[in-house]
Design a protein around this motif. Structure first.
Motif, PDB file in Angstrom:
ATOM      1  N   GLU A 265      -1.161   7.081   8.215  1.00 40.04           N
ATOM      2  CA  GLU A 265      -1.390   5.911   7.363  1.00 40.04           C
ATOM      3  C   GLU A 265      -1.352   4.669   8.249  1.00 40.04           C
ATOM      4  OE1 GLU A 265      -2.143   3.933   3.816  1.00 40.04           O
ATOM      5  OE2 GLU A 265      -1.910   6.098   4.057  1.00 40.04           O
ATOM      6  N   PRO A 266      -2.444   3.873   8.329  1.00 40.52           N
ATOM      7  CA  PRO A 266      -2.413   2.656   9.156  1.00 40.52           C
ATOM      8  C   PRO A 266      -1.525   1.599   8.536  1.00 40.52           C
ATOM      9  CG  PRO A 266      -4.486   2.815   7.975  1.00 40.52           C
ATOM     10  CD  PRO A 266      -3.757   4.094   7.693  1.00 40.52           C
ATOM     11  N   CYS A 267      -0.705   0.963   9.344  1.00 41.05           N
ATOM     12  CA  CYS A 267       0.151  -0.110   8.857  1.00 41.05           C
ATOM     13  C   CYS A 267       0.548  -0.991  10.032  1.00 41.05           C
ATOM     14  CB  CYS A 267       1.383   0.433   8.133  1.00 41.05           C
ATOM     15  SG  CYS A 267       2.492   1.375   9.181  1.00 41.05           S
ATOM     16  N   CYS A 268       1.259  -2.051   9.716  1.00 41.96           N
ATOM     17  CA  CYS A 268       1.660  -3.027  10.731  1.00 41.96           C
ATOM     18  C   CYS A 268       3.160  -3.252  10.620  1.00 41.96           C
ATOM     19  CB  CYS A 268       0.907  -4.350  10.532  1.00 41.96           C
ATOM     20  SG  CYS A 268       1.348  -5.625  11.734  1.00 41.96           S
TER      21      CYS A 268
ATOM     22  N   ARG B 160       3.224   9.744  -2.829  1.00 37.28           N
ATOM     23  CA  ARG B 160       2.600  10.940  -2.260  1.00 37.28           C
ATOM     24  C   ARG B 160       3.578  11.711  -1.368  1.00 37.28           C
ATOM     25  NH1 ARG B 160      -1.200   8.574   0.162  1.00 37.28           N
ATOM     26  NH2 ARG B 160      -0.853   8.966   2.389  1.00 37.28           N
ATOM     27  N   LEU B 161       4.450  10.969  -0.653  1.00 34.27           N
ATOM     28  CA  LEU B 161       5.431  11.620   0.196  1.00 34.27           C
ATOM     29  C   LEU B 161       6.375  12.487  -0.624  1.00 34.27           C
ATOM     30  CD1 LEU B 161       6.979  12.021   2.884  1.00 34.27           C
ATOM     31  CD2 LEU B 161       8.196   9.897   2.387  1.00 34.27           C
ATOM     32  N   PHE B 162       6.941  11.927  -1.710  1.00 35.17           N
ATOM     33  CA  PHE B 162       7.904  12.690  -2.503  1.00 35.17           C
ATOM     34  C   PHE B 162       7.216  13.730  -3.386  1.00 35.17           C
ATOM     35  CE2 PHE B 162      10.408   8.958  -1.361  1.00 35.17           C
ATOM     36  CZ  PHE B 162      11.616   9.533  -1.016  1.00 35.17           C
ATOM     37  N   ARG B 163       5.907  13.590  -3.572  1.00 34.83           N
ATOM     38  CA  ARG B 163       5.178  14.601  -4.350  1.00 34.83           C
ATOM     39  C   ARG B 163       4.692  15.740  -3.456  1.00 34.83           C
ATOM     40  NH1 ARG B 163       1.275  11.659  -5.821  1.00 34.83           N
ATOM     41  NH2 ARG B 163      -0.273  12.447  -4.332  1.00 34.83           N
ATOM     42  N   ASP B 164       4.040  15.389  -2.342  1.00 33.57           N
ATOM     43  CA  ASP B 164       3.460  16.410  -1.474  1.00 33.57           C
ATOM     44  C   ASP B 164       4.353  16.772  -0.283  1.00 33.57           C
ATOM     45  OD1 ASP B 164       1.301  16.209  -3.172  1.00 33.57           O
ATOM     46  OD2 ASP B 164       0.212  14.813  -1.847  1.00 33.57           O
TER      47      ASP B 164
ATOM     48  N   ARG C  47       0.821  -1.211   0.000  1.00 32.11           N
ATOM     49  CA  ARG C  47       0.000   0.000   0.000  1.00 32.11           C
ATOM     50  C   ARG C  47       0.858   1.265   0.000  1.00 32.11           C
ATOM     51  NH1 ARG C  47      -2.566  -1.369   3.908  1.00 32.11           N
ATOM     52  NH2 ARG C  47      -1.667  -0.094   5.596  1.00 32.11           N
ATOM     53  N   LEU C  48       1.946   1.255   0.777  1.00 34.08           N
ATOM     54  CA  LEU C  48       2.823   2.426   0.808  1.00 34.08           C
ATOM     55  C   LEU C  48       3.583   2.588  -0.503  1.00 34.08           C
ATOM     56  CD1 LEU C  48       4.285   2.222   4.441  1.00 34.08           C
ATOM     57  CD2 LEU C  48       2.720   3.939   3.543  1.00 34.08           C
ATOM     58  N   SER C  49       3.970   1.471  -1.108  1.00 32.65           N
ATOM     59  CA  SER C  49       4.700   1.552  -2.375  1.00 32.65           C
ATOM     60  C   SER C  49       3.817   2.101  -3.480  1.00 32.65           C
ATOM     61  CB  SER C  49       5.242   0.170  -2.757  1.00 32.65           C
ATOM     62  OG  SER C  49       6.130  -0.319  -1.769  1.00 32.65           O
ATOM     63  N   GLU C  50       2.544   1.732  -3.487  1.00 26.13           N
ATOM     64  CA  GLU C  50       1.644   2.174  -4.550  1.00 26.13           C
ATOM     65  C   GLU C  50       1.182   3.615  -4.372  1.00 26.13           C
ATOM     66  OE1 GLU C  50      -1.558  -0.534  -4.616  1.00 26.13           O
ATOM     67  OE2 GLU C  50      -0.414  -2.192  -5.503  1.00 26.13           O
ATOM     68  N   ASP C  51       0.952   4.003  -3.119  1.00 26.75           N
ATOM     69  CA  ASP C  51       0.355   5.327  -2.908  1.00 26.75           C
ATOM     70  C   ASP C  51       1.148   6.201  -1.934  1.00 26.75           C
ATOM     71  OD1 ASP C  51      -1.836   7.310  -3.064  1.00 26.75           O
ATOM     72  OD2 ASP C  51      -2.115   6.760  -0.966  1.00 26.75           O
ATOM     73  N   GLY C  52       1.664   5.602  -0.848  1.00 29.85           N
ATOM     74  CA  GLY C  52       2.260   6.403   0.212  1.00 29.85           C
ATOM     75  C   GLY C  52       3.548   7.080  -0.191  1.00 29.85           C
ATOM     76  N   TRP C  53       4.565   6.290  -0.635  1.00 23.23           N
ATOM     77  CA  TRP C  53       5.854   6.905  -0.968  1.00 23.23           C
ATOM     78  C   TRP C  53       5.739   7.889  -2.129  1.00 23.23           C
ATOM     79  CZ3 TRP C  53       7.823   6.298   3.287  1.00 23.23           C
ATOM     80  CH2 TRP C  53       8.008   5.071   3.932  1.00 23.23           C
TER      81      TRP C  53
ATOM     82  N   PHE D 206       7.289  13.010   6.840  1.00 24.65           N
ATOM     83  CA  PHE D 206       7.518  14.260   6.119  1.00 24.65           C
ATOM     84  C   PHE D 206       8.926  14.238   5.556  1.00 24.65           C
ATOM     85  CE2 PHE D 206       8.784  15.093  10.453  1.00 24.65           C
ATOM     86  CZ  PHE D 206       9.980  15.776  10.329  1.00 24.65           C
ATOM     87  N   LEU D 207       9.146  15.005   4.523  1.00 30.20           N
ATOM     88  CA  LEU D 207      10.385  15.016   3.781  1.00 30.20           C
ATOM     89  C   LEU D 207      11.220  16.210   4.218  1.00 30.20           C
ATOM     90  CD1 LEU D 207      11.560  13.200   1.576  1.00 30.20           C
ATOM     91  CD2 LEU D 207      10.759  14.869  -0.106  1.00 30.20           C
ATOM     92  N   ALA D 208      12.430  15.941   4.749  1.00 29.78           N
ATOM     93  CA  ALA D 208      13.339  17.025   5.121  1.00 29.78           C
ATOM     94  C   ALA D 208      14.098  17.475   3.887  1.00 29.78           C
ATOM     95  CB  ALA D 208      14.319  16.560   6.194  1.00 29.78           C
TER      96      ALA D 208
END
Length: 774
Positions: free
Chosen positions: A361-364, A351-355, A343-349, A381-383
């Motif tokens: 984000e719920p995860c385990c 979105r992180l480098f874009r926004d 889920r993070l590979s498809e949408d999260g990461w 967040f991206l430093a």
């Protein structure tokens, strides 16, 4: 790499975006390091140089940008600080140190002696983050090997940049050194002193250089002569109208001459102070970063742009229960459950480098070694910059949902337990807002006012009070303040069936942390049965008081009416004794004596019963009294009886006052003394001791004792003798009604005292009256 850029290696981007004053501090630190004439560098725990100035780079024959960011093994020159690794390790263990060594720069054939300081750089937690190294030259005359090539001692002495003095020790006849005379001074020391050479030479050292500190300079010079070895110490001075520091090296000659080398270390001391300030500010900035990152109450991770874990907060290691080495340097993806990673590979990461951020984000998380799972919410967040310029970092914040869910569960369980508890209590419990609107009621409250919970919540509890009690209730609410938040009020309330009940209400006004009213807690208890019982008790007490008054009146009348016939019996017995006894003989006289004694005994019995009755009903007046005054009064009243009985009285009275009813104490003491007079032993001089003293025990107090040497009694009858009309001896043997000790026991019981008796037949008796301490 310039001075400004090297500090980008120390402070993070968030700290560089600080206010103007902090930015000024960093600029001052950059200038301090860049302009320092002494070699300075700072390395971290990996022995990588993070800060350096040009003076240090010159020694290594490199540029500043060729030094910063490289390990010590790559840049140090041959023979340069030959034991540096050993001292660096010591400083990394938190032990500051200072050594002296020769420094031979790569591009110079000769070297110079330096004092090298290794200072630990610590964070807020006290952990060593790195080492600050400062090299200070020892002095030209001592450190320059080239000076050995000079051919003339005089040329060396006159042309030396450091101050030189040749001194002669002046001794007393006994050989004791009393002073030092300047034999020769070079131009350098004359300039420091602000005087000419010829003005110094020939003068006493204490006069020529009076502004040298410490004051024990002469003692130190004497120590150098005795030791016969070089000595070195620092001197603070105010010579030549200026203030500074000199390092004195003392070299003994033939026993009477000394050569003193003065090196001006004022600049080095100033640089050392500047360095110390810089180290403190640098440590402060480092601690700020460590506080923000390591000690934050959040689970933090720092990832490289490639997803490698670079650092983590202490709380994360503690929460996961893993060692730092098992986490740092590994890909973060190894710790994500497959579905969370997908889920993070498809949408999260993306979105992180874009926004620039990911929110909740719920995860385990899964620990590969143990398989332990952690349900978390991931925010990132991206430093813009990491420790190296232009390299981005990913900062991840993890919220442990397990703890949150557990807290929610515990909260619900506590609420359930609270509900069960208040429902089982026999009281009427309600909680209302400050405007009296009910938002919580327990089961008994519902059962009383009815019909159900929905019909009560949202109503004001003032509506449940009859009109006759409205005014009292409003007064109660108005009286509750922050300083006096509690109140108690008894009201008549009508239950759901219309029955009137007496309810005792305890109300508490609860305030929030800002002091504002938050709610009103009310607890009501049905006291109807208690009120009815109390009313019955009051009626019964009134009847008892009336009966008691009647009884006292009856006792008084009865005693008066009974005393009158007895007085006539004694009167006419005396008349008969004067008329009949002379004619009738001894038998008539004996019969008249019996009649007189019986009448007198009956009169005494009636008097004692009246005294007993009055003692039961009389009001007590407890106050501070002196026991000695009561004892003297009783002995005065019974003075005639004591004299007739030949009773020797001894008094041992403590002067301490006691709280007691004086009439009660007089009654007890009167009867005890009378008892000692009546029960004296025949054929033996009667004696009695009255003692009043403090008592030690479980309850501290005072003891009033009356002890005699009379006929005594068996100890088994110690309780029986306090009962009314109980006599251990026949009426003919001892006069009395048998009620005196009963009066003592009754009076003691009314006053809360304790009376005890002890005795032995034929030896005497003792009575102890224990009075509690007031």
């Amino acid at each position: 790499m310039g001075g400004g850029q090297l500090y980008d290696e120390v402070w993070s981007e968030s700290e560089r975006a600080d206010d103007g004053e902090a930015a000024w501090d960093r600029q001052a630190l950059r200038q301090c390091v860049a302009r320092a004439r002494l070699p300075i560098y700072v390395c971290d725990r990996s022995y990588v140089i993070r800060i350096a100035n040009q003076a240090y780079a010159d020694i290594e024959g490199l540029r500043v940008d060729e030094v910063i960011g490289r390990s010590l093994a790559e840049v140090i020159g041959k023979g340069m600080f030959e034991i540096r690794r050993e001292w660096l390790d010591q400083a990394l263990c938190g032990q500051d140190c200072e050594i002296r060594t020769w420094v031979r720069p790569r591009h110079k054939p000769s070297g110079r002696q330096y004092e090298v300081q290794y200072l630990s750089l610590k964070n807020d937690a006290g952990d060593v983050a790195g080492v600050v190294v400062l090299a200070t030259p020892v002095g030209a005359a001592e450190a320059e090997p080239a000076a050995r090539a000079l051919r003339s001692y005089r040329q060396v002495f006159r042309q030396a940049e450091d101050g030189l003095l040749r001194l002669e020790a002046l001794r007393a006849p006994d050989g004791q050194v009393v002073s030092f005379r300047i034999l020769e001074a070079n131009p350098a020391i004359a300039r420091v002193a602000g005087r000419r050479q010829d003005e110094l030479e020939g003068e006493l050292l204490s006069d020529a250089l009076a502004d040298l500190e410490p004051s024990d300079l002469q003692d130190r010079l004497e120590d150098a002569i005795r030791a016969g070895a070089p000595q070195q110490f620092d001197i603070h001075h105010r010579l030549g109208g200026r203030e500074g520091w000199l390092r004195a090296g003392v070299y003994s000659g033939d026993g009477n001459e000394l050569t003193v080398l003065f090196s001006d270390i004022s600049e080095a001391v100033d640089h050392k102070r500047q360095l110390q300030t810089m180290v403190e500010r640098l440590s402060s900035e480092t601690r700020r970063f460590q506080r923000l990152y390591q000690k934050t109450p959040a689970l933090l991770l720092s990832l490289s742009e490639a997803g490698i874990i670079e650092d983590a907060s202490d709380l994360l290691f503690e929460r996961l229960g893993v060692a730092r080495g098992n986490l740092i340097g590994r890909p973060f993806s190894q710790f994500l459950a497959p579905d969370a990673l997908e889920r993070l590979s498809e949408d999260g990461w993306p979105r992180l480098f874009r926004d620039g951020s990911i929110d909740a984000e719920p995860c385990c998380l899964i620990l590969p070694e143990s398989g332990q799972r952690f349900e978390v919410e991931l925010s990132a967040f991206l430093a813009e910059e990491g420790l190296r310029s232009g390299v981005r970092q990913v900062m991840i914040v993890l919220a442990d949902v397990t703890q949150r869910n557990r807290a929610l569960y515990n909260s619900k369980r506590s609420e359930r337990d609270y509900r069960i508890l208040v429902d089982r209590l026999p009281d009427l419990i309600s909680r209302a807002r400050p405007d009296a609107t009910l938002f919580f009621v327990n089961r008994h409250y519902i059962d009383f006012f009815g019909p159900d919970e929905a019909g009560l919540l949202g109503r004001k509890f003032t509506e449940l009070v009859p009109e006759t009690g409205q005014q009292a209730l409003q007064g109660q609410l108005a009286a509750m303040t922050r300083e006096a938040p509690a109140s108690i009020l008894e009201q008549v309330n009508y239950d759901r069936y219309g029955a009137a009940r007496n309810i005792l209400w305890f109300s508490l006004l609860i305030h929030d942390v800002h002091g504002q009213p938050q709610e009103i807690l009310s607890i009501g208890r049905d006291v109807t049965a208690l009120r009815e019982a109390n009313n019955r008790l009051l009626d019964h007490a009134a009847r008892l008081e009336s009966a008691n008054e009647s009884l006292q009146q009856f006792a008084f009348v009865a005693s008066h009416d009974l005393q009158e016939p007895l007085r006539k019996i004694r009167l006419y017995a005396d008349v008969l004794r004067s008329v009949v006894a002379p004619k009738a003989g001894g038998e008539a006289d004996e019969a008249l004596d019996v009649i007189t004694r019986a009448a007198r005994s009956g009169s005494q019995l009636i008097s004692d019963l009246l005294t007993y009755t009055r003692s039961v009903s009389r009001d007590l007046e407890v106050r501070g009294i002196q026991v000695g005054d009561v004892v003297n009064r009783v002995l005065q009243e019974l003075g005639e009886e004591i004299a007739q009985a030949g009773l020797a009285v001894t008094c041992e009275i403590l002067p301490d006052p006691v709280l007691a009813d004086p009439i009660s104490l007089r009654e007890v003491l009167y009867n005890l003394v009378t008892n000692a007079i009546k029960y004296r032993a025949p054929g033996r001089a009667a004696a009695m001791t009255i003692r009043f003293a403090a008592t030690d025990g479980e309850k501290r107090g005072f003891t009033l004792s009356v002890e005699d040497n009379g006929i005594g009694f068996e100890q088994g009858y110690a309780e029986l003798i306090f009962q009314p009309f109980k006599r251990l001896h026949s009426r003919g043997a001892v006069e009395g009604t048998g009620i005196g000790l009963a009066i003592c026991e009754m009076v003691a019981r009314r006053n809360g005292w304790t009376i005890r008796a002890s005795g032995r037949p034929g030896e005497g008796a003792r009575f102890d009256l224990i009075l509690p301490k007031g």
